[in-house]
Design a protein around this motif. Structure first.
Motif: not given
Length: 788
Positions: A554-563
């Motif tokens: 799947g593809t992470a949201s920008p916030e999830l990816y950064l955290r």
């Protein structure tokens, strides 16, 4: 074939293409037929317990206790570990042990115990055996840490492996950890955990790619580790205790271990967490030392891709001033997913590319799977047939399965000759310019439309000459593959440290490298699960581990990816991953994420000397880089339940943000003084504090007095010293590492303290204390805040 199997069959056709889908259906049916013909029919079983004690026989380090229907061997090793084995089982043979069993402790004495039992008394622990076969592990002061009730076997009529159950009791206040890389941890809640290597599909699932029967139990009375050395399929059911339960009496915690076969034998270690992990490492092997470059930033490319994709990713990092040390190529770089090959059209000059990248300080790492395409003309397949290296069915033919390359066969890594053959094949990888390998689908995995995605349980393995089937070999298959690669690379490139990371493994995996988390569905639960897995693996002796940032499915949201990236930058194996849709690099999530990611990557680069030191200390002591907050103070109950923060070595505390939308978070601090590394605000523990956690960073704290080696802008190492509390001292260790080779670097020990109105640092050595030769930068020279 029931309705669920039919649904899975239809999905296989739809998701993998008609040809591959048909293969998975055929493979599932072949597996069922092989097991029906190759496994013994289920027979009536007879239950057995040890019965009453008959006699004892003293021996080196302990002795043998004989019962009416079994016998128990007990010994204490010189490293303080305690062993006991039923039905004549000894410590060997074992895939977990590093070399031979340690020597018995000549000081351990077998002597009578209360109520007609016997005990073996040693310096660090006492093991007592009751008249009916209960085994107690006690502290030197006599406090019971664990009580294993008399075991029970179920033996089939006509012979064959016996199932067995071992019930155990621990203190009411005890907490369970371990069992490998569990995504539901690191503290293990009540429930049942399977001991069978398989990749979990979603966070929170019981499955684990590195499942091992290792429990670390923390209680007020002390910490102990137990390892039931059987590689068979099984499960552990845990129930936490309750203090003051019922009529005011404590209800003990309970563990029920059920195994489908194998010997009933156990190792136990008692002491502080550091002492327990040191004994565990001395028993199962010191962690392999990764090359220094492996402690930097890795990026994996998913999908097929080509040389231009590699250059694009590398240039993207360089243009945006993002540190990059390693690029991983998935199996898509191979010719039709065939192991030890390269698609020459997409990578026409791979050695040239690898050399150019190495000149920029970037290494290439190759994905390797155990599956060999069953295609005459394939060099690996033809060579394997000549050498007779593949796993066979009970009836004789080579076991067939389905992999990414289509119809495949599997080497038998439980044979030394096969491991040497496979290790030699890595000459092709080194010739292509690869600096290391990462293993995938090494559980092993054979795609199937229904049923288990592995080899038939009836498949025959060499098992170091003992012979047996896949029921016994499955859990150590990945361990054997890791050993083959590690030993092969040691021979082929003797001046370099092998880099091997596995998806699957078992007790002792650390001897050959580390592990990366199996693919998970992208989401916030997977972020929390990845931290739990790394902590759990460290407590089982595998310190070098890490997840794929953003998940693999799947593809992470920008916030999830950064955290996720902010967390992973503080973990031993730091690997980002390009998504299947080409999205996975920091700049693809927007300018804000890119800027914050740059800060996290730069901080990881700055702390490389500290990670190098932690790697050296892990090899020498078995202590993981990443540790639970209770590591130094397991008696603090509040810390045992804290799972959203961790210690990085002795000096740093990291509190990642594991949920969406948070800009502040509560952090529980162990006792002592702690500095926020960004604001330098100081806090006194033990306490729970509320701190800022903006999108730009996660909270990180330095212990007062800590001496941390960091990388200066010119590449030299600087000592970053956090001011100790007045009247107290601090310190730290530094291990300088050339980055590769097998040289034994020395350890520098530093002490920090106040002298007059300033903080000073001295290097301790055999000739007394001296001023450090390295530059020193003191931080935290502010008065404590009143906030607690």
């Amino acid at each position: 074939m029931d309705g669920r199997d039919l649904v899975r069959s239809m999905k296989a056709f739809g998701s993998a293409g008609a040809a591959q889908g048909l293969r998975t259906v055929r493979a599932a049916w072949r597996r069922r037929r092989a097991d029906a013909a190759g496994l013994p029919a289920r027979a009536a079983e007879r239950a057995r317990v040890p019965g009453p004690m008959r006699e004892v026989e003293p021996g080196p380090g302990g002795g043998v206790v004989r019962f009416e229907r079994s016998e128990l061997r007990v010994l204490v090793a010189v490293n303080g570990a305690v062993f006991w084995g039923w039905d004549g089982a000894g410590p060997e043979p074992s895939y977990a042990l590093a070399g031979r069993c340690p020597e018995p402790d000549p000081r351990a004495v077998l002597e009578p115990d209360k109520d007609g039992g016997w005990r073996v008394v040693a310096e660090r622990a006492t093991v007592a055996v009751s008249r009916h076969g209960a085994v107690e592990v006690r502290t030197p002061g006599g406090v019971v840490l664990r009580r294993e009730l008399p075991p029970r076997w179920w033996e089939p009529d006509g012979g064959g492996p016996a199932r067995w159950t071992q019930r155990s009791e621990v203190a009411a206040d005890a907490r369970f950890f371990g069992l490998g890389g569990r995504y539901t941890g690191p503290r293990l809640r009540e429930g049942t955990y399977r001991l069978w290597n398989e990749a979990p599909a979603v966070p929170g699932a019981d499955a684990s790619s590195v499942a091992m029967p290792v429990q670390l139990v923390v209680a007020d009375a002390g910490t102990h580790l137990v390892f039931h050395d059987s590689t068979w399929d099984g499960s552990v059911s845990l129930r936490e205790g309750e203090e003051g339960a019922g009529s005011g009496h404590d209800r003990p915690g309970r563990s029920v271990l059920r195994m489908d076969g194998g010997p009933l034998r156990c190792w136990a270690m008692v002491g502080t967490p550091a002492r327990v992990l040191l004994a565990w490492a001395s028993l199962t092997g010191a962690p392999a030392l990764p090359p220094a470059w492996a402690l930097g930033h890795h990026h994996a490319l998913s999908g097929s891709g080509d040389e231009e994709d590699v250059r694009r990713v590398v240039a993207g990092h360089q243009e945006r001033d993002l540190p990059l040390d390693v690029v991983h190529l998935g199996t898509g770089h191979a010719d039709c997913h065939r192991v030890f090959t390269v698609d020459e059209e997409r990578f026409p000059k791979l050695p040239v590319l690898a050399d150019e990248l190495r000149q920029d300080g970037i290494r290439l790492v190759s994905a390797v799977e155990p599956t060999v395409p069953a295609a005459p003309g394939d060099a690996v397949y033809d060579g394997g047939l000549r050498e007779d290296v593949f796993v066979r069915e009970a009836s004789g033919p080579v076991v067939g399965g389905v992999g990414r390359a289509g119809d495949v066969v599997f080497p038998d890594f439980t044979h030394a000759r096969v491991r040497a053959w496979w290790g030699g094949l890595h000459e092709e990888r080194l010739g292509r310019g690869f600096a290391g390998v990462w293993h995938d689908l090494d559980a092993p995995t054979s795609f199937a439309a229904f049923g288990e995605r592995t080899l038939p349980r009836s498949a025959r393995h060499w098992l170091e000459g003992r012979g047996g089937d896949h029921r016994e070999a499955h859990n150590v298959y990945g361990l054997g593959m890791a050993r083959a690669a590690y030993e092969g690379l040691r021979v082929l490139a003797p001046g370099e440290r092998p880099f091997v990371v596995s998806r699957s493994g078992w007790a002792g995996l650390q001897r050959y490298g580390g592990t990366w988390s199996a693919p998970l569905e992208t989401g916030w639960p997977a972020l929390r699960a990845s931290l739990a897995s790394v902590l759990g693996l460290g407590l089982c002796g595998v310190p070098y581990a890490g997840p794929d940032v953003g998940g693999s499915e799947g593809t992470a949201s920008p916030e999830l990816y950064l955290r996720w990236l902010q967390l992973a930058a503080w973990l031993p194996l730091f690997r980002t991953r390009g998504g299947r849709a080409g999205r996975g690099e920091p700049w693809e999530f927007g300018d804000e994420v890119l800027e914050h990611a740059r800060v996290a990557l730069a901080e990881r680069r700055r702390l490389l000397p500290y990670f190098v030191t932690l790697a050296q200390l892990a090899r020498r002591t078995g202590a993981p880089y990443v540790r639970p907050l209770w590591w130094s103070t397991p008696e603090e109950r509040a810390l045992r339940d804290c799972e959203d923060a961790f210690l990085l070595g002795d000096c740093l505390l990291v509190a990642p943000v594991l949920g969406p939308g948070g800009d502040r978070r509560a952090v529980r601090l162990p006792r002592g003084r702690w500095y926020d590394v960004v604001t330098e605000r100081v806090y006194e523990g033990p306490a729970q504090v509320l701190v800022e956690a903006p999108l730009a960073r996660i909270p990180v704290f330095a212990r007062a007095g800590a001496v941390i080696p960091v990388r200066a802008e010119d590449g030299t190492t600087v000592l970053e010293v956090w001011a100790p509390a007045r009247g107290r001292t601090g310190g730290g260790l530094v291990v300088e590492d050339a980055g590769d080779g097998c040289a034994e670097p020395g350890i520098e020990r530093f002490v920090s303290c106040w002298e007059g109105g300033r903080v000073v640092v001295r290097c301790e050595g055999g000739d007394g204390a001296a001023w450090p030769s390295r530059p020193v930068r003191v931080r935290g020279l502010v008065e404590p805040s009143a906030q607690r």
